[in-house]
Design an enzyme around this catalytic site. Structure first.
Site, PDB file in Angstrom:
ATOM      1  N   SER A 105       0.806  -1.216   0.000  1.00  8.88           N
ATOM      2  CA  SER A 105       0.000   0.000   0.000  1.00  8.88           C
ATOM      3  C   SER A 105       0.842   1.270   0.000  1.00  8.88           C
ATOM      4  CB  SER A 105      -0.933   0.007   1.214  1.00  8.88           C
ATOM      5  OG  SER A 105      -0.191  -0.145   2.418  1.00  8.88           O
ATOM      6  N   ASP A 152      -6.249   6.513   9.185  1.00 15.33           N
ATOM      7  CA  ASP A 152      -6.182   5.263   9.937  1.00 15.33           C
ATOM      8  C   ASP A 152      -4.979   5.203  10.873  1.00 15.33           C
ATOM      9  OD1 ASP A 152      -4.080   4.888   8.197  1.00 15.33           O
ATOM     10  OD2 ASP A 152      -4.881   3.073   7.260  1.00 15.33           O
ATOM     11  N   HIS A 173      -1.221   4.451   7.577  1.00 15.67           N
ATOM     12  CA  HIS A 173      -0.693   4.786   6.261  1.00 15.67           C
ATOM     13  C   HIS A 173      -0.361   6.276   6.184  1.00 15.67           C
ATOM     14  CE1 HIS A 173      -2.865   0.998   5.461  1.00 15.67           C
ATOM     15  NE2 HIS A 173      -1.896   0.814   4.589  1.00 15.67           N
TER      16      HIS A 173
END
Length: 351
Positions: A75, A237, A240
């Site tokens: 990611s 979150d 990230h």
């Protein structure tokens, strides 16, 4: 065991099939597993909407032939959490390469949200089809949060780099970030995650450079800077990076990507001792690189020999900043020499 010994043992375990669990000690393995599951529940599951796809053409009006860049990993490579494609690492890197190399650039993403190092084999398969000039890999964080044995992680990365180098691709690997700064990770996992991720990063460096690639330390980029400004550099979150965080990450990677392509600054022909650069045995360089943001490690020779009594000789560099500038969105159509205009799927939908 010191950090150099631990990194060397991990790399050896990956090469010869050992377990590598001694990075934290077998007695803590159950505690880590439980703490990691709790942290992942706090972070939450990946959202259904994938990150913006940065695949496409960059540098309109610049000369060809186009530089082909493949982006592999997890990611952090895909840019999970941002809303605009211009904010993704792929767009920032491709825009920066186009600007500083004054060339057209074709970027293709093969990264996938949630990917662990075991996913690299499939990503490499797809990347080789476009015959990239340089492959950028960002991987390792999910291996730590899923408590994957470090030796397994390093083995998958080593095999992927070996295949890419054999296909005449330059390879730049951003090593595992320092997960000790992640807010949802509580003690004792926080301290262990820091030690685990740093030793994994050092072992990744040894494995990648042994196979002919180069590495860039990401750990410190996601370390003090992120810890000091979590609201700015972490996404919603708390795990990230935000758009500003991805910009910081891209700024660290870009100079080494340009160097791998042969566009290093003229004043970087030789290491500079006053900048902490120099030629070192690979294990010592790998451990040192973890401590400083943006440290590049690449193979070299001393006295005409690539290896000394302490192993492979490498150059440790702190390359001068090459800002990616403002990221650009990929162009809708191909207008220069290179791959076809339809880039096809990037293969980075979240798991």
């Amino acid at each position: 065991m010191g950090r150099a010994g631990a990194a060397r043992k991990l790399a050896a375990a990956a090469a010869y099939g050992g377990g590598g669990l001694s990075v934290v000690g077998a007695g803590l393995y159950g505690v880590l597993t439980a703490e990691a599951k709790l942290a992942r529940r706090t972070i939450g599951q990946p959202r259904d909407e994938p990150p913006p796809d940065a695949t496409g053409w960059y540098g309109r009006g610049r000369p060809g032939p186009a530089i082909k860049v493949a982006l592999l990993g997890d990611s952090s490579a895909a840019g999970y959490g941002v809303e605009r494609v211009e904010e993704t690492p792929g767009a920032l890197l491709a825009s920066g390469v186009a600007e500083h190399a004054d060339r057209r650039v074709y970027l293709r993403e093969f990264c996938k949200v949630g990917a662990e190092s075991s996913a690299l084999a499939g990503q490499v398969d797809r990347a080789l089809a476009i015959e990239p000039d340089v492959v950028v890999v960002l991987i390792g964080a999910n291996d730590v949060t899923h408590v994957t044995l470090p030796s397994q992680s390093v083995r998958h990365l080593s095999e992927g780099v070996r295949r890419l180098i054999a296909a005449d691709c330059a390879v730049v690997v951003g090593t595992c970030p320092d997960l000790g700064t992640i807010k949802p990770i509580a003690p004792p996992l926080k301290q262990v995650a820091r030690a685990w991720s740093r030793r994994l990063a050092a072992a990744q460096t040894i494995a990648v450079v042994e196979e002919g690639g180069r590495t860039v330390s990401i750990g410190s980029v996601l370390g003090p800077e992120f810890d000091a400004a979590p609201a700015l550099l972490f996404g919603p979150d708390q795990f990230h990076p935000s758009a500003a965080g991805y910009a910081s990450l891209s700024t660290v990677l870009l100079p080494s990507v340009l160097a791998a392509l042969g566009f290093a600054r003229p004043d970087e022909a030789l290491p500079e001792a006053y900048r902490g650069e120099g030629r070192l045995p690979i294990t010592a360089a790998a451990v040192a690189a973890v401590q400083t943001p943006g440290t590049e490690v690449d193979g070299t020779a001393v006295g005409g020999e690539k290896r000394g009594v302490r192993g492979l000789w490498v150059e440790l560099r702190h390359r001068r900043g090459r800002l990616p500038g403002e990221g650009q969105a990929p162009e809708a159509e191909e207008t220069a020499e290179g791959p076809g205009s339809d880039p096809g799927p990037s293969g980075h939908a979240p798991t």
